[in-house]
Design a protein around this motif. Structure first.
Motif, PDB file in Angstrom:
ATOM      1  N   ARG A  93      -5.813  -4.014  -8.179  1.00  0.00           N
ATOM      2  CA  ARG A  93      -5.608  -5.422  -7.881  1.00  0.00           C
ATOM      3  C   ARG A  93      -4.148  -5.730  -7.460  1.00  0.00           C
ATOM      4  O   ARG A  93      -3.792  -6.799  -7.240  1.00  0.00           O
ATOM      5  CB  ARG A  93      -5.937  -5.888  -9.362  1.00  0.00           C
ATOM      6  N   ARG A  94      -3.512  -4.717  -6.746  1.00  0.00           N
ATOM      7  CA  ARG A  94      -2.215  -5.195  -6.386  1.00  0.00           C
ATOM      8  C   ARG A  94      -1.991  -6.387  -5.419  1.00  0.00           C
ATOM      9  O   ARG A  94      -1.004  -6.858  -5.459  1.00  0.00           O
ATOM     10  CB  ARG A  94      -1.654  -3.689  -5.863  1.00  0.00           C
ATOM     11  N   LYS A  95      -3.134  -6.434  -4.616  1.00  0.00           N
ATOM     12  CA  LYS A  95      -2.975  -7.251  -3.691  1.00  0.00           C
ATOM     13  C   LYS A  95      -2.892  -8.544  -4.363  1.00  0.00           C
ATOM     14  O   LYS A  95      -2.823  -9.980  -3.663  1.00  0.00           O
ATOM     15  CB  LYS A  95      -4.124  -7.236  -2.423  1.00  0.00           C
ATOM     16  N   HIS A  96      -3.508  -8.980  -5.223  1.00  0.00           N
ATOM     17  CA  HIS A  96      -3.865 -10.233  -6.005  1.00  0.00           C
ATOM     18  C   HIS A  96      -2.928 -10.679  -7.213  1.00  0.00           C
ATOM     19  O   HIS A  96      -3.091 -11.657  -7.401  1.00  0.00           O
ATOM     20  CB  HIS A  96      -5.226 -10.240  -6.582  1.00  0.00           C
ATOM     21  N   ALA A 110      -5.299   1.501 -17.027  1.00  0.00           N
ATOM     22  CA  ALA A 110      -4.286   0.641 -16.500  1.00  0.00           C
ATOM     23  C   ALA A 110      -3.799   0.650 -15.346  1.00  0.00           C
ATOM     24  O   ALA A 110      -3.671  -0.208 -14.457  1.00  0.00           O
ATOM     25  CB  ALA A 110      -3.397   0.293 -17.642  1.00  0.00           C
ATOM     26  N   PHE A 111      -3.227   1.824 -14.829  1.00  0.00           N
ATOM     27  CA  PHE A 111      -2.742   2.116 -13.649  1.00  0.00           C
ATOM     28  C   PHE A 111      -3.685   2.018 -12.455  1.00  0.00           C
ATOM     29  O   PHE A 111      -3.397   1.486 -11.468  1.00  0.00           O
ATOM     30  CB  PHE A 111      -1.817   3.323 -13.760  1.00  0.00           C
ATOM     31  N   VAL A 112      -5.057   2.396 -12.673  1.00  0.00           N
ATOM     32  CA  VAL A 112      -5.915   2.435 -11.661  1.00  0.00           C
ATOM     33  C   VAL A 112      -6.278   0.844 -11.456  1.00  0.00           C
ATOM     34  O   VAL A 112      -6.454   0.406 -10.326  1.00  0.00           O
ATOM     35  CB  VAL A 112      -7.254   3.205 -12.093  1.00  0.00           C
ATOM     36  N   GLU A 126       6.141 -10.419 -11.767  1.00  0.00           N
ATOM     37  CA  GLU A 126       7.809 -10.843 -11.418  1.00  0.00           C
ATOM     38  C   GLU A 126       8.665  -9.931 -12.109  1.00  0.00           C
ATOM     39  O   GLU A 126       9.672  -9.431 -11.720  1.00  0.00           O
ATOM     40  CB  GLU A 126       8.130 -12.224 -11.967  1.00  0.00           C
ATOM     41  N   ASN A 127       7.881  -9.645 -13.204  1.00  0.00           N
ATOM     42  CA  ASN A 127       8.743  -8.353 -14.229  1.00  0.00           C
ATOM     43  C   ASN A 127       7.712  -7.263 -14.585  1.00  0.00           C
ATOM     44  O   ASN A 127       6.787  -7.565 -15.383  1.00  0.00           O
ATOM     45  CB  ASN A 127       9.230  -9.027 -15.708  1.00  0.00           C
ATOM     46  N   PHE A 128       7.791  -6.065 -13.557  1.00  0.00           N
ATOM     47  CA  PHE A 128       6.761  -5.192 -13.742  1.00  0.00           C
ATOM     48  C   PHE A 128       6.838  -4.188 -15.011  1.00  0.00           C
ATOM     49  O   PHE A 128       5.690  -4.243 -15.591  1.00  0.00           O
ATOM     50  CB  PHE A 128       7.039  -4.097 -12.643  1.00  0.00           C
ATOM     51  N   ASN A 129       7.891  -4.313 -15.713  1.00  0.00           N
ATOM     52  CA  ASN A 129       7.934  -3.698 -16.929  1.00  0.00           C
ATOM     53  C   ASN A 129       7.147  -4.520 -17.829  1.00  0.00           C
ATOM     54  O   ASN A 129       6.390  -3.903 -18.747  1.00  0.00           O
ATOM     55  CB  ASN A 129       9.440  -3.492 -17.416  1.00  0.00           C
ATOM     56  N   SER A 130       7.386  -5.695 -17.999  1.00  0.00           N
ATOM     57  CA  SER A 130       6.706  -6.544 -19.034  1.00  0.00           C
ATOM     58  C   SER A 130       5.247  -6.514 -18.794  1.00  0.00           C
ATOM     59  O   SER A 130       4.372  -6.620 -19.748  1.00  0.00           O
ATOM     60  CB  SER A 130       7.295  -7.946 -19.097  1.00  0.00           C
ATOM     61  N   TYR A 131       5.144  -6.790 -17.456  1.00  0.00           N
ATOM     62  CA  TYR A 131       3.627  -6.883 -17.087  1.00  0.00           C
ATOM     63  C   TYR A 131       2.769  -5.563 -17.510  1.00  0.00           C
ATOM     64  O   TYR A 131       1.588  -5.647 -18.146  1.00  0.00           O
ATOM     65  CB  TYR A 131       3.404  -7.002 -15.515  1.00  0.00           C
ATOM     66  N   ILE A 132       3.446  -4.342 -17.022  1.00  0.00           N
ATOM     67  CA  ILE A 132       2.420  -3.121 -17.392  1.00  0.00           C
ATOM     68  C   ILE A 132       2.432  -2.817 -18.895  1.00  0.00           C
ATOM     69  O   ILE A 132       1.687  -2.555 -19.432  1.00  0.00           O
ATOM     70  CB  ILE A 132       3.054  -2.068 -16.743  1.00  0.00           C
ATOM     71  N   ASP A 150       0.688  -1.188  -0.014  1.00  0.00           N
ATOM     72  CA  ASP A 150      -0.066  -0.138  -0.072  1.00  0.00           C
ATOM     73  C   ASP A 150       0.814   1.214  -0.117  1.00  0.00           C
ATOM     74  O   ASP A 150       0.473   2.427   0.450  1.00  0.00           O
ATOM     75  CB  ASP A 150      -0.888   0.140   0.991  1.00  0.00           C
ATOM     76  N   ASN A 151       1.966   1.441  -0.542  1.00  0.00           N
ATOM     77  CA  ASN A 151       3.043   2.443  -0.603  1.00  0.00           C
ATOM     78  C   ASN A 151       2.558   3.274  -1.809  1.00  0.00           C
ATOM     79  O   ASN A 151       2.895   2.646  -2.802  1.00  0.00           O
ATOM     80  CB  ASN A 151       4.407   2.105  -0.749  1.00  0.00           C
ATOM     81  N   THR A 152       1.829   4.328  -1.765  1.00  0.00           N
ATOM     82  CA  THR A 152       1.404   5.108  -2.678  1.00  0.00           C
ATOM     83  C   THR A 152       2.664   5.962  -3.390  1.00  0.00           C
ATOM     84  O   THR A 152       2.555   6.351  -4.744  1.00  0.00           O
ATOM     85  CB  THR A 152       0.582   6.114  -2.386  1.00  0.00           C
ATOM     86  N   ARG A 153       3.602   6.312  -2.585  1.00  0.00           N
ATOM     87  CA  ARG A 153       4.749   6.795  -3.163  1.00  0.00           C
ATOM     88  C   ARG A 153       5.689   6.118  -4.386  1.00  0.00           C
ATOM     89  O   ARG A 153       5.963   6.222  -5.252  1.00  0.00           O
ATOM     90  CB  ARG A 153       5.738   7.385  -2.309  1.00  0.00           C
ATOM     91  N   ALA A 154       5.614   4.557  -3.904  1.00  0.00           N
ATOM     92  CA  ALA A 154       6.276   3.625  -4.538  1.00  0.00           C
ATOM     93  C   ALA A 154       5.424   3.531  -5.986  1.00  0.00           C
ATOM     94  O   ALA A 154       6.112   3.169  -7.001  1.00  0.00           O
ATOM     95  CB  ALA A 154       6.422   2.169  -3.869  1.00  0.00           C
ATOM     96  N   PHE A 155       4.112   3.620  -5.999  1.00  0.00           N
ATOM     97  CA  PHE A 155       3.519   3.379  -6.999  1.00  0.00           C
ATOM     98  C   PHE A 155       3.602   4.571  -7.979  1.00  0.00           C
ATOM     99  O   PHE A 155       3.849   4.450  -9.195  1.00  0.00           O
ATOM    100  CB  PHE A 155       1.950   3.337  -6.634  1.00  0.00           C
ATOM    101  N   ALA A 156       3.820   5.958  -7.445  1.00  0.00           N
ATOM    102  CA  ALA A 156       4.131   6.961  -8.123  1.00  0.00           C
ATOM    103  C   ALA A 156       5.410   6.947  -9.010  1.00  0.00           C
ATOM    104  O   ALA A 156       5.665   7.358  -9.956  1.00  0.00           O
ATOM    105  CB  ALA A 156       3.837   8.126  -7.391  1.00  0.00           C
TER     106      ALA A 156
END
Length: 190
Positions: free
Chosen positions: A61-64, A54-56, A68-74, A17-23
């Motif tokens: 869904r972050r908890k679910h 996409a980011f919302v 493994e690879n954020f760049n590929s996933y997003i 739940d770290n919103t700064r990391a998300f930013a």
């Protein structure tokens, strides 16, 4: 927030739940994703809306999600959102209603059955059926985004051999199940 953290480390903080990391993740990937969406959509408002959605969704869904690879996933998520937008009935141009219904059926089945992990698993399985050299050349081309000349130089083979191997790999992927084909489109491998 430490901007030097890896995407994986930042994602772990997002899950907590770290919103700064998300930013930080958003700012790190936004421009590339926006450019990708613009390439296909040619509409800045729609591209921005798709990225926002996409980011919302990612945050919700972050908890679910097991990423493994954020760049590929997003990247895949954004391309999927673009694909969904482009396949909306108002945008699809098909020869007949029957063609559209068949395409919609395949896409709906695929949408229901394919998660990101399934896409990666099925793609890896399909690629594992290729000869080692063919698979390696295909991955260098599509994942490492090397040019055919760069691949030829790196492997000490002709550019024509590289082109033949990529053609063989693409043919194999196209002849595979429809889910693999859709996965390849979403991953921009075709």
């Amino acid at each position: 927030m430490n901007h030097d953290l890896s995407d994986k480390d930042l994602w772990e903080k997002v899950v907590a739940d770290n919103t700064r990391a998300f930013a930080v993740l958003y700012n790190r990937h936004w421009k590339k994703l926006y450019n990708t969406a613009m390439y296909y959509l040619k509409d800045s408002d729609t591209a921005e809306q798709i990225l926002h959605d996409a980011f919302v969704t990612l945050w919700q869904r972050r908890k679910h999600l097991k990423i493994e690879n954020f760049n590929s996933y997003i990247y895949v998520t954004t391309k999927y959102q673009v694909y969904k937008h482009l396949r909306a009935p108002k945008r699809i141009q098909t020869e007949s209603l029957e063609d559209y219904n068949e395409l919609a059926t395949v896409l709906n089945i695929a949408e229901d059955r394919i998660s990101h992990d399934d896409v990666v698993y099925n793609l890896k399985k399909c690629l594992s059926e290729l000869p080692e050299a063919c698979r390696r050349i295909f991955l260098m081309s599509r994942l490492e985004q090397l040019t055919n000349d760069e691949i030829a130089q790196k492997l000490g083979i002709t550019k024509r051999t590289v082109e033949n191997q990529i053609t063989h790999a693409l043919k194999h992927l196209r002849l595979s199940r429809s889910e693999i084909l859709i996965a390849c489109v979403l991953l921009d491998l075709l």
